[in-house]
Design a protein around this motif. Sequence first.
Motif, PDB file in Angstrom:
ATOM      1  N   LEU A   1      40.469  86.771  46.827  1.00 52.75           N
ATOM      2  CA  LEU A   1      40.301  87.673  45.990  1.00 52.75           C
ATOM      3  C   LEU A   1      40.529  89.501  46.698  1.00 52.75           C
ATOM      4  O   LEU A   1      41.259  89.773  46.417  1.00 52.75           O
ATOM      5  CB  LEU A   1      38.890  87.383  45.360  1.00 52.75           C
ATOM      6  CG  LEU A   1      38.239  88.397  44.659  1.00 52.75           C
ATOM      7  CD1 LEU A   1      38.759  87.971  43.251  1.00 52.75           C
ATOM      8  CD2 LEU A   1      36.959  88.434  44.580  1.00 52.75           C
TER       9      LEU A   1
ATOM     10  N   GLN B   1      37.016  83.474  45.874  1.00 53.31           N
ATOM     11  CA  GLN B   1      36.855  84.859  46.382  1.00 53.31           C
ATOM     12  C   GLN B   1      37.623  84.513  47.732  1.00 53.31           C
ATOM     13  O   GLN B   1      37.719  86.095  48.084  1.00 53.31           O
ATOM     14  CB  GLN B   1      34.949  84.136  46.874  1.00 53.31           C
ATOM     15  CG  GLN B   1      34.121  84.679  46.166  1.00 53.31           C
ATOM     16  CD  GLN B   1      32.554  84.544  46.427  1.00 53.31           C
ATOM     17  OE1 GLN B   1      32.605  84.178  47.394  1.00 53.31           O
ATOM     18  NE2 GLN B   1      32.130  84.548  45.768  1.00 53.31           N
TER      19      GLN B   1
ATOM     20  N   ALA C   1      33.620  84.552  52.382  1.00 50.60           N
ATOM     21  CA  ALA C   1      33.776  83.855  51.055  1.00 50.60           C
ATOM     22  C   ALA C   1      32.859  82.471  50.836  1.00 50.60           C
ATOM     23  O   ALA C   1      32.307  81.772  51.401  1.00 50.60           O
ATOM     24  CB  ALA C   1      34.925  83.280  51.114  1.00 50.60           C
TER      25      ALA C   1
END
Lengths: 308, 253
Positions: B169, B166, B161
């Motif tokens: 995610l 992220q 990440a």
Amino acid sequence: MPPIVSVRNLTKTYASGFQALKGVSLDIAQGEIIALLGPNGAGKTTLISTICGIVQPTSGTVTVGGHDVVRDYRAARALVGLVPQEISLESFERVINTVRFSRGLFGKPRDDAYLEKILSDLSLLDKKDSKIMTLSGGMKRRVLIAKALSHQPRVLFLDEPTAGVDVELRKDMWAVVASLKAAGVTIILTTHYIEEAEAIADRVGVINKGEILLVQDKAELMAQMGRKELHIQLGAPVAAIPAVLAPYALALGKGGESLIYTYDTKAERTGITALLSDLREAGLTMTDLATRQSSLEDIFVGLVKERA
Amino acid sequence: MNTQGVIAIYRQEMARFFRTIMESLISPVISTSLYFVVFGAAIGNRIDTVEGVSYGAFIVPGLIMLTVMTQSVSNASFGIYFPKFVGAIYEILSAPVSYFEIVLGYVGAAATKSFIIALVILATAYAFVDLPIAHPLAMVLFLVLTCVSFSLMGFIIGIWAGDFQQLQLIPLLILTPLIFLGGSFYSISMLPDIWQTIALFNPVVYLISGFRWAFFGAADVPVGVSLLAIAGFTALCMGVVWWIFRTGWRIRQ
Ligand SMILES: Nc1ncnc2c1ncn2[C@@H]1O[C@H](COP(=O)(O)OP(=O)(O)OP(=O)(O)O)[C@@H](O)[C@H]1O
Ligand SMILES: [Mg+2]
């Protein structure tokens, strides 16, 4: 005695393709204090990070205490303490816990008495149980130093230790550095403050654009490259420099009240005697004389400009 | 082996857990209780028993798995991402610790946290339903393997990440659907044929099925297959972690 840190033809090209180090070689003797000077982006942090194992070298070798920092990283890193340039701490941690963590991470058994001594030397003892987020910037920087010292390193890297630190504290840190040196610790520091290098370093290295321009004994460097200025305070101000004094390339001080003569201390003849008698000849009277040695800063700026 | 170093990392991570003990423990307990109320009481009234087990008891293994998987991933990913984010990672990278020791410290701590949470949920469940454990050893084995493998996965996500978004995610887009579709709240035998076939491509199905077998002695897929699946997943994550460290990917510039 072999050097404690030895850097050979070190290059570093970042993933972006930028070459931050272009073949750096440097030997650092056990127990010395070396200051690395260089403008922003010169590669000081990259050099230190590579020695400490944070950045992978592209080519070349680095050894610490004779141990290769890549192949024999455990032995090499165990000798090294690092105070990073940026304040990088977990803000919810308490001071004593983060220092204990550092000591453990380097494989040393717990020793709170020793850690408290370090905190006390750094005037942090009363903050021992405080959360890091409640500390001031200068205190956080000292926490970083305490962390680096927690595992009794033989080599200490200080990446701009006194950036954003007030004068008082800076003096305190210099005292800590001096006592570490007395204990035989080798210290490598980077700084933008020339007076810092002047005040505490044994040797000075100048780095620019990924290359070491020079490494020299501080006193030697200043003696060799040092220029001195002779300030002559006049009895009565003059409007212009008398023509007879033209060969001396004098500068006129503020309000025409003084004359400034620049000379080279390493020259065989400084020309001072001749200047003084010519002054009398020109009918000028002097009320005072003073000399000023050019600082490392002047030398440094000169070097970087010259090779740019 | 730098044992002190591993202990230091482990303790620091566990301290983070205990510092936020409220969020760490109370929230899984509350959400589990809510699941019981919603699924056990509301739906359970309509579904009497599943494979001879009361629905309230039936969902417990799935609930534990659900929480363990999400908690392992979020704890482990945050644990390594956070020092990266604040820059404190410099110290880990400059310390005389091997990659193996770093993983042991971080993943060990994340897995421990999940394991503790699982036990707390199990204890909470007993407040609501009677719960037999047919194969206690297998239950612990499945639990440990799940804690470890999903913590490894979280570690990988944390290293990968580049920002907080992220970090959320993968759990959001991949993990949560897989877990919810993995039979946490139902037996896949309750699905139409075509969906049963599709479900077999979901690795989480094997984990939940195996874990449920340890409780009730009955499973959607043979328990040996479940064991193979979880072992394979653990090995896969270990392989990826090994590769990351060998290449310095996203850690060392
Ligand atoms: N991760 C990175 N990726 C790409 N380029 C980088 C990276 N880190 C540093 N650089 C570049 O390498 C060069 C040297 O950076 P470095 O941080 O070593 O400089 P420095 O001498 O420490 O500067 P300062 O005095 O500002 O701290 C800079 O041009 C910088 O932009
Ligand atoms: Mg720098």
